[in-house]
Design an enzyme around this catalytic site. Sequence first.
Site, PDB file in Angstrom:
ATOM      1  N   TYR A  19     -39.196 -11.058 -17.187  1.00  0.00           N
ATOM      2  CA  TYR A  19     -39.433 -10.594 -18.630  1.00  0.00           C
ATOM      3  C   TYR A  19     -38.220  -9.379 -18.762  1.00  0.00           C
ATOM      4  O   TYR A  19     -37.316  -9.336 -18.039  1.00  0.00           O
ATOM      5  CB  TYR A  19     -40.853 -10.324 -18.695  1.00  0.00           C
ATOM      6  CG  TYR A  19     -41.175 -10.564 -20.329  1.00  0.00           C
ATOM      7  CD1 TYR A  19     -40.840 -11.648 -21.122  1.00  0.00           C
ATOM      8  CD2 TYR A  19     -41.608  -9.497 -20.895  1.00  0.00           C
ATOM      9  CE1 TYR A  19     -41.081 -11.442 -22.294  1.00  0.00           C
ATOM     10  CE2 TYR A  19     -41.913  -9.316 -22.065  1.00  0.00           C
ATOM     11  CZ  TYR A  19     -41.859 -10.524 -23.067  1.00  0.00           C
ATOM     12  OH  TYR A  19     -41.692 -10.483 -24.405  1.00  0.00           O
ATOM     13  N   LYS A  40     -48.126 -40.112 -21.903  1.00  0.00           N
ATOM     14  CA  LYS A  40     -46.626 -40.356 -21.766  1.00  0.00           C
ATOM     15  C   LYS A  40     -45.958 -39.055 -21.423  1.00  0.00           C
ATOM     16  O   LYS A  40     -45.118 -39.567 -20.591  1.00  0.00           O
ATOM     17  CB  LYS A  40     -46.429 -40.465 -23.141  1.00  0.00           C
ATOM     18  CG  LYS A  40     -44.661 -41.051 -23.511  1.00  0.00           C
ATOM     19  CD  LYS A  40     -44.839 -42.523 -22.984  1.00  0.00           C
ATOM     20  CE  LYS A  40     -43.531 -43.064 -23.378  1.00  0.00           C
ATOM     21  NZ  LYS A  40     -43.649 -44.024 -24.449  1.00  0.00           N
TER      22      LYS A  40
END
Length: 410
Positions: free
Chosen positions: A59, A114
Amino acid sequence: MAAEMVNPRSDSTSGSGEGVEGVTDGEPFDPAFALHRGGKMAVQATVPVRDRDDLSLAYTPGVAKVCSAIAEQPELVHDYTWKSQVVAVVTDGSAVLGLGDIGPEASLPVMEGKAILFKQFGGVDAVPIALDCRDVDEIVETVARFAPSFGGVNLEDISAPRCFEIERKLQERVDIPIFHDDQHGTAVVTLAALRNAAKLTDRALGQLRAVISGAGAAGVAIARILTEAGIGDVAVCDRKGVVSPDREDLTDVKRELAGFTNKAGLTGSLEAALDGADVFIGVSGGTVPEDAVAKMAPGAFIFAMANPNPEIHPDVAHQYASVVATGRSDFPNQINNVLAFPGIFAGALQVRASRITEGMKLAAAEALAAVVADELSADKVIPSPFDERVAPAVTAAVAAAARAEGVARR
């Protein structure tokens, strides 16, 4: 029965459901609810954040260097973010499996499923996104706005004919692959199985006349890919019979379909079209009468893919056909989209393709057929979804085709 009734929480006072309001001993336990509790997937970091040094790299301030580099050279987003490895699985919940229009929230278990199939069978990360809108332009605008975060978009379980327009308009808006799996995944696997069935019986695709039951997303795509592959002839039937230019009730999609199918000029019912046909492909549901099946050509191929009830039951089909396929996993020759979409997207992402072309789909079908080309039998014209050769073969073929077609960017 609600999930909480049939599958008590793991922190209840007993495994039988005691301690959960409304549940008493003896209530049934449903393993489907057990598996789905809390969802079937999660986000996992690929880098550690163990201390201040790690944090400063993952970060701020380290991340600013990468952001600035991408701002100067936008193509670096593929190298320094997840973009080139992740697909959005997008639905509006309007045509979910065999359940129909159940809405976005109820579609999420399927979209999660999926997504995990993408990972399991193609090594591709995927994020399920269920949209609470039905308007074509609203869906296109929404997906186009979040498209920069993804390397591709898999449209899923969106009803026809809107699905055709959504796919077309989206692909015009964005430079990443847009792929409606209900159309093209089904078509690729069907063509692969048909190629091998023809090879097994010493016939060429150009010698075959096919009849497709169903003029929705899958039926239209199958007709298109069979035509591209050189099928002798193919007629598509909807509830009113053969889709032909003389009909005045055709949608724009069906009118286009009538323009490149049915060279024989057939009219009338599905049953009439089957007389002398070499191939039946079912993507519609319903039941085809046995006397119509009996009139098909000797050595016919029957691909009855409706779930859970094939249009022609295999017990009937085997009396008249040399090769029988269904959409079910409990019969041989399952026409399963999972054989196609993971490898197709993996190949497209590998070369950073801007779209998935007809040539890439044809290459995927050829590669899929080739996996079992030396092992053919009437019960094996298509590989199992668990055949580890499938995804690498399809991935390589699609990547090569993307380069040949000029849509690859690396």
